[in-house]
Motif scaffolding. Sequence first.
Motif, PDB file in Angstrom:
ATOM      1  N   GLN A  74       1.096  -1.993  16.550  1.00  0.00           N
ATOM      2  CA  GLN A  74       2.139  -1.005  16.190  1.00  0.00           C
ATOM      3  C   GLN A  74       2.106  -0.714  14.694  1.00  0.00           C
ATOM      4  O   GLN A  74       2.226   0.430  14.265  1.00  0.00           O
ATOM      5  CB  GLN A  74       3.522  -1.528  16.583  1.00  0.00           C
ATOM      6  CG  GLN A  74       3.762  -1.494  18.084  1.00  0.00           C
ATOM      7  CD  GLN A  74       5.046  -2.235  18.464  1.00  0.00           C
ATOM      8  OE1 GLN A  74       5.955  -2.398  17.658  1.00  0.00           O
ATOM      9  NE2 GLN A  74       5.097  -2.699  19.699  1.00  0.00           N
ATOM     10  N   ARG A  75       1.957  -1.754  13.910  1.00  0.00           N
ATOM     11  CA  ARG A  75       1.909  -1.563  12.456  1.00  0.00           C
ATOM     12  C   ARG A  75       0.730  -0.682  12.049  1.00  0.00           C
ATOM     13  O   ARG A  75       0.846   0.241  11.252  1.00  0.00           O
ATOM     14  CB  ARG A  75       1.793  -2.947  11.785  1.00  0.00           C
ATOM     15  CG  ARG A  75       1.461  -2.915  10.298  1.00  0.00           C
ATOM     16  CD  ARG A  75       2.566  -2.273   9.513  1.00  0.00           C
ATOM     17  NE  ARG A  75       2.326  -2.319   8.072  1.00  0.00           N
ATOM     18  CZ  ARG A  75       3.011  -1.602   7.184  1.00  0.00           C
ATOM     19  NH1 ARG A  75       3.968  -0.780   7.589  1.00  0.00           N
ATOM     20  NH2 ARG A  75       2.751  -1.695   5.897  1.00  0.00           N
ATOM     21  N   LEU A  76      -0.436  -0.958  12.644  1.00  0.00           N
ATOM     22  CA  LEU A  76      -1.649  -0.252  12.234  1.00  0.00           C
ATOM     23  C   LEU A  76      -1.740   1.151  12.850  1.00  0.00           C
ATOM     24  O   LEU A  76      -2.627   1.933  12.500  1.00  0.00           O
ATOM     25  CB  LEU A  76      -2.880  -1.098  12.564  1.00  0.00           C
ATOM     26  CG  LEU A  76      -2.951  -2.395  11.728  1.00  0.00           C
ATOM     27  CD1 LEU A  76      -4.016  -3.340  12.283  1.00  0.00           C
ATOM     28  CD2 LEU A  76      -3.229  -2.094  10.250  1.00  0.00           C
ATOM     29  N   ALA A  77      -0.798   1.455  13.731  1.00  0.00           N
ATOM     30  CA  ALA A  77      -0.711   2.835  14.233  1.00  0.00           C
ATOM     31  C   ALA A  77      -0.209   3.769  13.144  1.00  0.00           C
ATOM     32  O   ALA A  77      -0.471   4.975  13.168  1.00  0.00           O
ATOM     33  CB  ALA A  77       0.214   2.891  15.447  1.00  0.00           C
ATOM     34  N   THR A  78       0.523   3.214  12.173  1.00  0.00           N
ATOM     35  CA  THR A  78       1.133   4.067  11.141  1.00  0.00           C
ATOM     36  C   THR A  78       0.690   3.709   9.724  1.00  0.00           C
ATOM     37  O   THR A  78       1.049   4.414   8.774  1.00  0.00           O
ATOM     38  CB  THR A  78       2.670   3.971  11.200  1.00  0.00           C
ATOM     39  OG1 THR A  78       3.036   2.607  11.027  1.00  0.00           O
ATOM     40  CG2 THR A  78       3.197   4.498  12.515  1.00  0.00           C
ATOM     41  N   ALA A  79      -0.053   2.627   9.561  1.00  0.00           N
ATOM     42  CA  ALA A  79      -0.511   2.235   8.216  1.00  0.00           C
ATOM     43  C   ALA A  79      -2.002   1.939   8.286  1.00  0.00           C
ATOM     44  O   ALA A  79      -2.450   1.280   9.229  1.00  0.00           O
ATOM     45  CB  ALA A  79       0.246   0.998   7.736  1.00  0.00           C
ATOM     46  N   PRO A  80      -2.787   2.377   7.294  1.00  0.00           N
ATOM     47  CA  PRO A  80      -4.228   2.114   7.350  1.00  0.00           C
ATOM     48  C   PRO A  80      -4.579   0.645   7.142  1.00  0.00           C
ATOM     49  O   PRO A  80      -5.597   0.173   7.655  1.00  0.00           O
ATOM     50  CB  PRO A  80      -4.800   2.980   6.222  1.00  0.00           C
ATOM     51  CG  PRO A  80      -3.649   3.284   5.320  1.00  0.00           C
ATOM     52  CD  PRO A  80      -2.409   3.232   6.159  1.00  0.00           C
ATOM     53  N   PHE A  81      -3.740  -0.063   6.404  1.00  0.00           N
ATOM     54  CA  PHE A  81      -3.975  -1.487   6.148  1.00  0.00           C
ATOM     55  C   PHE A  81      -2.685  -2.258   6.444  1.00  0.00           C
ATOM     56  O   PHE A  81      -1.606  -1.666   6.518  1.00  0.00           O
ATOM     57  CB  PHE A  81      -4.427  -1.713   4.700  1.00  0.00           C
ATOM     58  CG  PHE A  81      -5.759  -1.073   4.395  1.00  0.00           C
ATOM     59  CD1 PHE A  81      -6.942  -1.673   4.814  1.00  0.00           C
ATOM     60  CD2 PHE A  81      -5.823   0.142   3.725  1.00  0.00           C
ATOM     61  CE1 PHE A  81      -8.172  -1.075   4.563  1.00  0.00           C
ATOM     62  CE2 PHE A  81      -7.050   0.749   3.468  1.00  0.00           C
ATOM     63  CZ  PHE A  81      -8.223   0.135   3.890  1.00  0.00           C
TER      64      PHE A  81
END
Length: 211
Positions: A155-162
């Motif tokens: 979920q985190r990496l769905a919206t942040a590249p790192f």
Amino acid sequence: MLRLYDMARAPNPRRVRWFAAEKAIALETIEIDIVSGANLGADYLAINPRGVVPTLLLADGSILDESVAICRYLEGLHPEPNLMGRDGLEMAQIERWQRRMEFDGLFNIAAVFRNTAPAYATRGMPGVLPPTPAIPELAVRGALLAGDWLDQLDQRLATAPFVAGDRFSIADITAAIAVDFGKWVNIRVGDARPHVARWLANVKARPAARA
Ligand SMILES: N[C@@H](CCC(=O)N[C@@H](CS)C(=O)NCC(=O)O)C(=O)O
């Protein structure tokens, strides 16, 4: 050259090697075979009485252990490229994510490994401790929590590249090594976590990831 007491296959020393390689810091590595218990022998305990790796030997003969503490020292020695934050807020954000990757990911996967691997049947925790028998229920709980951590990471990496935001940091190193460690105990990214898969391929393409 700084000396690192290391084990090539083990996840925590790998965190330090990758971090140092990002900064082009050369380390002399001394292999300590944990599986055979070399970390618990008199020679190594004279270096680090806790019996854990990684351990960094400093020029004055003193030591540092704890992977993140070692990375903090290396960051101070070689501030660029910055991997732990440039100001108070960014440091806090990176630390927040680094700790989540360590406690929710690496720690739970380690719980599965240590409580199932026959070599650790009486060594449930790393280093010098009273005999700590494996507890199979901890492996079950670790697998459940590690799966949840992977879902949250996706979920985190769905919206942040790192992991910590818009640039590569120590949080990515801890997370990628935890994901790789998961394969040892059959905890896999799978098809249901495409954002983790994409991010993992990206960060592991960095030359320092091979350190
Ligand atoms: N919190 C420590 C953990 C160090 C640790 O658990 N290292 C493992 C190798 S990945 C170890 O030394 N194991 C020794 C043992 O199993 O007895 C760190 O971040 O450096």
